[in-house]
Design a protein around this motif. Sequence first.
Motif, mmCIF file in Angstrom:
data_model
loop_
_atom_site.group_PDB
_atom_site.id
_atom_site.type_symbol
_atom_site.label_atom_id
_atom_site.label_comp_id
_atom_site.label_asym_id
_atom_site.label_seq_id
_atom_site.Cartn_x
_atom_site.Cartn_y
_atom_site.Cartn_z
ATOM 1 N N CYS A 204 80.550 -12.371 173.249
ATOM 2 C CA CYS A 204 80.464 -11.283 174.232
ATOM 3 C C CYS A 204 81.607 -10.294 174.042
ATOM 4 C CB CYS A 204 80.488 -11.848 175.647
ATOM 5 S SG CYS A 204 79.053 -12.863 176.058
ATOM 6 N N TYR A 207 81.216 -8.238 170.796
ATOM 7 C CA TYR A 207 80.133 -7.251 170.869
ATOM 8 C C TYR A 207 80.657 -5.865 171.262
ATOM 9 C CZ TYR A 207 75.292 -5.744 171.468
ATOM 10 O OH TYR A 207 74.085 -5.113 171.339
ATOM 11 N N TRP A 226 73.705 -8.109 176.162
ATOM 12 C CA TRP A 226 74.168 -9.485 175.981
ATOM 13 C C TRP A 226 73.020 -10.472 176.121
ATOM 14 C CZ3 TRP A 226 79.247 -9.798 179.362
ATOM 15 C CH2 TRP A 226 80.312 -9.239 178.640
ATOM 16 N N GLU A 229 70.574 -10.278 173.186
ATOM 17 C CA GLU A 229 71.171 -10.798 171.961
ATOM 18 C C GLU A 229 71.256 -12.315 171.970
ATOM 19 O OE1 GLU A 229 71.776 -9.320 169.339
ATOM 20 O OE2 GLU A 229 72.185 -7.208 169.712
ATOM 21 N N PHE A 231 73.402 -14.130 173.914
ATOM 22 C CA PHE A 231 74.779 -14.586 174.092
ATOM 23 C C PHE A 231 74.982 -15.402 175.369
ATOM 24 C CE2 PHE A 231 76.378 -10.536 171.747
ATOM 25 C CZ PHE A 231 75.967 -11.093 170.546
ATOM 26 N N ALA A 244 75.773 -13.358 182.975
ATOM 27 C CA ALA A 244 76.403 -12.287 182.191
ATOM 28 C C ALA A 244 77.473 -11.577 183.015
ATOM 29 C CB ALA A 244 75.345 -11.293 181.716
#
Length: 651
Positions: A204, A207, A226, A229, A231, A244
């Motif tokens: 994270c 990124y 996020w 992807e 994550f 998140a």
Amino acid sequence: MDELTRDEPNLQIFPIIGMGGIGKTTLARSTFVNPYVVHFFEKRIWLRISQEYSIREILVGLLNDGKDQESNETLAELGERLYKSLCHQRYLIVMDDVWSTRASDDLKLFFPNNRNGSQVILTTRLSSVAVSLGSHNPYLVNFLDDAKSWNLLCQKVFAQEVCPHPELEEIENVNSLANLGSDDYCLKILSLSYNNLPIHLKPCFLYFGVFLEDHDIFVSELMKLWVVEGFIKPTTNKSLEEVAEDYLNDLIGRNLILVQTRRLNGKANICTIHGLLRDLCLREFEKEHFIHVPKVQYTSFSKVADDRCLGCCHATTLQVRNLTKVLSHVVSQSAALASLPVYCAYRNMTANLVRIRSAPVKYSDKEFLHPTRLRCLCVLSFTDLKFVSPSMIHVLWNLQILDLDAVGREIVLPYEIWEMPQLRNIRVYSAPLPDPRVSQDCTILENLQKLSFIKNLQFSEEILERIPNLKKLRICYVGDMEWSYYGFHMLACFLQLKSLYIYNVNFSLENITFPVSLKKLTLSSCKIPWEDMTILCSLLPNLEELELYENAFKGNEWNQVEGEFPRLKILLIFESDLLSWRLENIHFPILETLVLRRMHLLEEIPSGIGDIPTLQLIELRDCRDSVVNSAKRILEEQQSLGNESLQLDVL
């Protein structure tokens, strides 16, 4: 120094927090060696705490003024000897670079509270450590602005606040200067923060390197990316979006990410990353082979001369191997969006796109590649966006975010979106949802969390069954249909809904039900009578945020009654014909923020607002002078009563 030496007898712990390398240790050191502080404290000890610290080494260091010496004593014996050595002295201990609460917890037992003004300073990059250990409010070391930075530089170099040689004012990039040298000193300091991250936060953080330098990053967009992807680790009681948000707050608390602006509820709205930390991300990219960042980070799709081509992409972007987001600026009106290809204007290079996992789709007399790995599709068009049916959009089986904006033109969605179970977020500007009954597929979109800017949404059993876990809904209504046609009585069936926005529908609150889960309600141009506010309150016992825009309620007078909105924390009213407003503090018992904007007719703010014990902020924008004056009176009265927490923001 004033805080350290004031007449506070009890032992206090002063945390100094900030990003790595920002100057926490320098600040603590300058205080530690100041002659006044040296004179005030009978004993001073400076101790640096490493990430992999030893409690024995720390105790030995404290007993020997920070020097490392051999000792055969047990931990208990060392601790007892330290306690006795400090017991009858006014002491100052600096614990520099603390990385965990465990280090301080292990030592606090040996710091006697002599009630003689002894103090402990700790420096840390972690806000959680400061909050857990500090008995005093943390001191945050912030960045200097451009003017202060320039003045400081001039003072150090020229002993004055201006540069006497203008030709010297144009300097190199600060990041490149900071990283000069064989050891890359700055990056080594910052790497400690990255290495200290738990494994789930490292991707994270890295990124952030894909965003341009000094780029403002919208938190809502970041967290969506996020999620798509992959994550975010799922948990039992929280959605991926909520997890998140926890991840982001953790990075903010570690002073790796900077918050530029916050929402009214205090949550981060726009964030950014310091240039040196972004350099760290890019360096770790190369080490970990995390993401391949092409030189051209922005892929521009635009209409080309050949109408058979949906777009073109620059040859330099062919190096991108895991395409997760395609941004299309202009799409041909006659094009079938279902066949959206990653098309290269250089025909002889088209074969290179095989590196993208794809499926062939026929379009006109050409065969193009269809990117099935796409997880986020954003299209901005200045022409109508009409999907051809039957559509092949469902071939994008990994798609999680669909974002379409035709800039005031017509959008027609295909019914095949009901066959895309991975969708988490649909944002289409003023487009109706297709009737789910047309689709032969009975897929339930269990992952769909957000549905934004949908036009004329008609609540029905079929709609509710297909999107049962919706948490955020934004609807706009146009036309002359009666509000009862849209089935608002079915709203309560959205059992997970937390945020609802309704624009431009004149409905009666008497025949509407809201889900009890609703925490935020935004109404705009609904023209509900102010006297019906009591009904709204009875329907929303758990509401925490209420935003009213452009005469959401109509009338000149709002007289509140006892018991309205017992859990409301934020109230915003934007542009209303309200003249008179009467309330007492019992009406909003836990209100924290009141925002009034473009209230050109309102005479004054009710004085009872000031008696709400939880109120922290009154924000006024473009309001009458009488409203501003009433707010100032409220502030002055509260300050006279010793309330220093209330703030007034006027523009």
